[in-house]
Design a protein around this motif. Structure first.
Motif, PDB file in Angstrom:
ATOM      1  N   ASP A   5      75.432  82.274 -17.993  1.00  0.00           N
ATOM      2  CA  ASP A   5      75.771  81.320 -16.939  1.00  0.00           C
ATOM      3  C   ASP A   5      74.990  80.008 -17.065  1.00  0.00           C
ATOM      4  OD1 ASP A   5      77.714  81.042 -15.104  1.00  0.00           O
ATOM      5  OD2 ASP A   5      76.679  82.027 -13.451  1.00  0.00           O
ATOM      6  N   VAL A   6      74.635  79.661 -18.314  1.00  0.00           N
ATOM      7  CA  VAL A   6      74.041  78.352 -18.568  1.00  0.00           C
ATOM      8  C   VAL A   6      75.198  77.386 -18.780  1.00  0.00           C
ATOM      9  CG1 VAL A   6      72.512  77.006 -20.053  1.00  0.00           C
ATOM     10  CG2 VAL A   6      72.069  79.431 -19.703  1.00  0.00           C
ATOM     11  N   PRO A   7      75.333  76.377 -17.926  1.00  0.00           N
ATOM     12  CA  PRO A   7      76.509  75.506 -18.005  1.00  0.00           C
ATOM     13  C   PRO A   7      76.464  74.534 -19.176  1.00  0.00           C
ATOM     14  CG  PRO A   7      75.084  74.876 -16.169  1.00  0.00           C
ATOM     15  CD  PRO A   7      74.436  76.051 -16.827  1.00  0.00           C
ATOM     16  N   PRO A   8      77.624  73.947 -19.555  1.00  0.00           N
ATOM     17  CA  PRO A   8      77.637  72.874 -20.546  1.00  0.00           C
ATOM     18  C   PRO A   8      76.794  71.694 -20.042  1.00  0.00           C
ATOM     19  CG  PRO A   8      79.872  73.572 -20.003  1.00  0.00           C
ATOM     20  CD  PRO A   8      78.962  74.267 -19.048  1.00  0.00           C
ATOM     21  N   GLU A  16      77.974  69.578 -17.010  1.00  0.00           N
ATOM     22  CA  GLU A  16      77.946  70.332 -15.748  1.00  0.00           C
ATOM     23  C   GLU A  16      76.502  70.596 -15.304  1.00  0.00           C
ATOM     24  OE1 GLU A  16      80.155  74.032 -15.923  1.00  0.00           O
ATOM     25  OE2 GLU A  16      79.276  74.682 -14.025  1.00  0.00           O
ATOM     26  N   LEU A  76      74.672  69.595 -11.751  1.00  0.00           N
ATOM     27  CA  LEU A  76      73.927  70.511 -10.883  1.00  0.00           C
ATOM     28  C   LEU A  76      72.529  69.970 -10.613  1.00  0.00           C
ATOM     29  CD1 LEU A  76      74.851  73.994 -12.444  1.00  0.00           C
ATOM     30  CD2 LEU A  76      75.815  72.940 -10.406  1.00  0.00           C
ATOM     31  N   ALA A  82      72.810  67.061  -8.241  1.00  0.00           N
ATOM     32  CA  ALA A  82      73.146  67.566  -6.899  1.00  0.00           C
ATOM     33  C   ALA A  82      71.909  68.130  -6.212  1.00  0.00           C
ATOM     34  CB  ALA A  82      74.226  68.627  -6.996  1.00  0.00           C
TER      35      ALA A  82
END
Lengths: 166, 103
Positions: A104-107, A110, A114, A117
């Motif tokens: 679940d490590v995003p590109p 993205e 995060l 945010a």
């Protein structure tokens, strides 16, 4: 957790290299900081700028030549000469990305969203941007500004602040 | 093992205050922990706590990316809902162990 009288309150992380693992080291440290409620700045310089160039941020590669820690699936050391085979770097890079996605490590793009945010800030280095002929519009819209090293030190200061070079 | 009393119920917690048995959790207890953490719980908060508890019960890793994809709130709102250390705070209020993921 042990009592800590001098907690880290703010980190300013310098990312100077553009391989998958170098960029992710910076992003994981930065995102981890905002998740802990710290203030976090990421400063991209030299090849680290690849991570914030709109067109290239999600196409980073990992180096297969001159990396003695590189292993083949199964754990055997990857001989350097294998790295010169056309397509090897792309294959290894895509494998790295696939494995990270499983965790679940995003590109990169993205991950940066995060991080921002969560209150983190991104900056690009003026000297390196000038050298690579990069303008603000070439960079991710999340990059707040292109700044000098002096400005970087100004925003890196404060009580409980740390500068990290990954 | 440490114990804490919330809403008149004695709860087993670890030394950081996280539940060791998620089944002891109730909404009333959550409200009291939240007060301790300086969070006022809304319906959205409970929806998020429910999501976290379900994920944890299913044995899935809790990550910030997962929160973003949960469809409940975006990450920015999540940070505002649990100010400070959002994932640590929300899991504590949700009565589940502290997340072990780095992302």
């Amino acid at each position: 957790m042990s009592e800590n009288n001098h907690p880290v309150k703010k980190v300013s992380i310098i990312c100077a290299k553009g391989t998958i693992e170098d960029v992710y080291a910076s992003l994981v440290m930065g995102n981890g900081a905002v998740m802990e409620g710290m203030e976090a700045n990421l400063f991209f310089t030299f090849f680290g700028l690849e991570a914030v160039i709109k067109k290239r941020m999600d196409k980073l590669h990992t180096g297969v030549i001159g990396n003695p820690a590189m292993r083949l699936p199964g754990g055997m050391r990857m001989p350097t000469w294998l790295g010169i085979i056309p397509g090897m770097e792309a294959m290894v890079s895509s494998m790295m990305k696939k494995e990270m996605d499983k965790l679940d490590v995003p590109p990169v793009s993205e991950f940066i969203e995060l991080f921002v945010a969560g209150g983190g800030s991104l900056y690009a280095c003026k000297l390196a941007a000038d050298m690579f002929k990069l303008k603000k519009e070439d960079l991710s819209e999340h990059v707040k500004d292109i700044i000098t090293v002096g400005e970087f030190y100004e925003l890196a200061g404060g009580e409980g602040s740390q500068i990290i070079f990954t | 093992m440490a114990q804490k009393t919330y809403a008149g119920v004695t709860i087993d917690v670890n030394d950081e205050g996280y539940f060791t048995d998620p089944s002891q959790w109730t909404k009333e207890i959550a409200a009291e922990i939240a007060k301790e953490e300086g969070v006022e719980l809304t319906d959205k908060h409970f929806e998020m706590l429910e999501y976290l508890r379900n994920k944890q019960a299913a044995g899935e890793q809790l990550t910030i990316r997962g929160i973003n994809k949960s469809g409940i709130v975006d990450v920015k709102t999540f940070y505002q809902m649990f100010p400070g250390a959002p994932l640590k705070k929300s899991t504590k209020i949700a009565g589940i162990p502290k997340p072990t993921s780095c992302v």
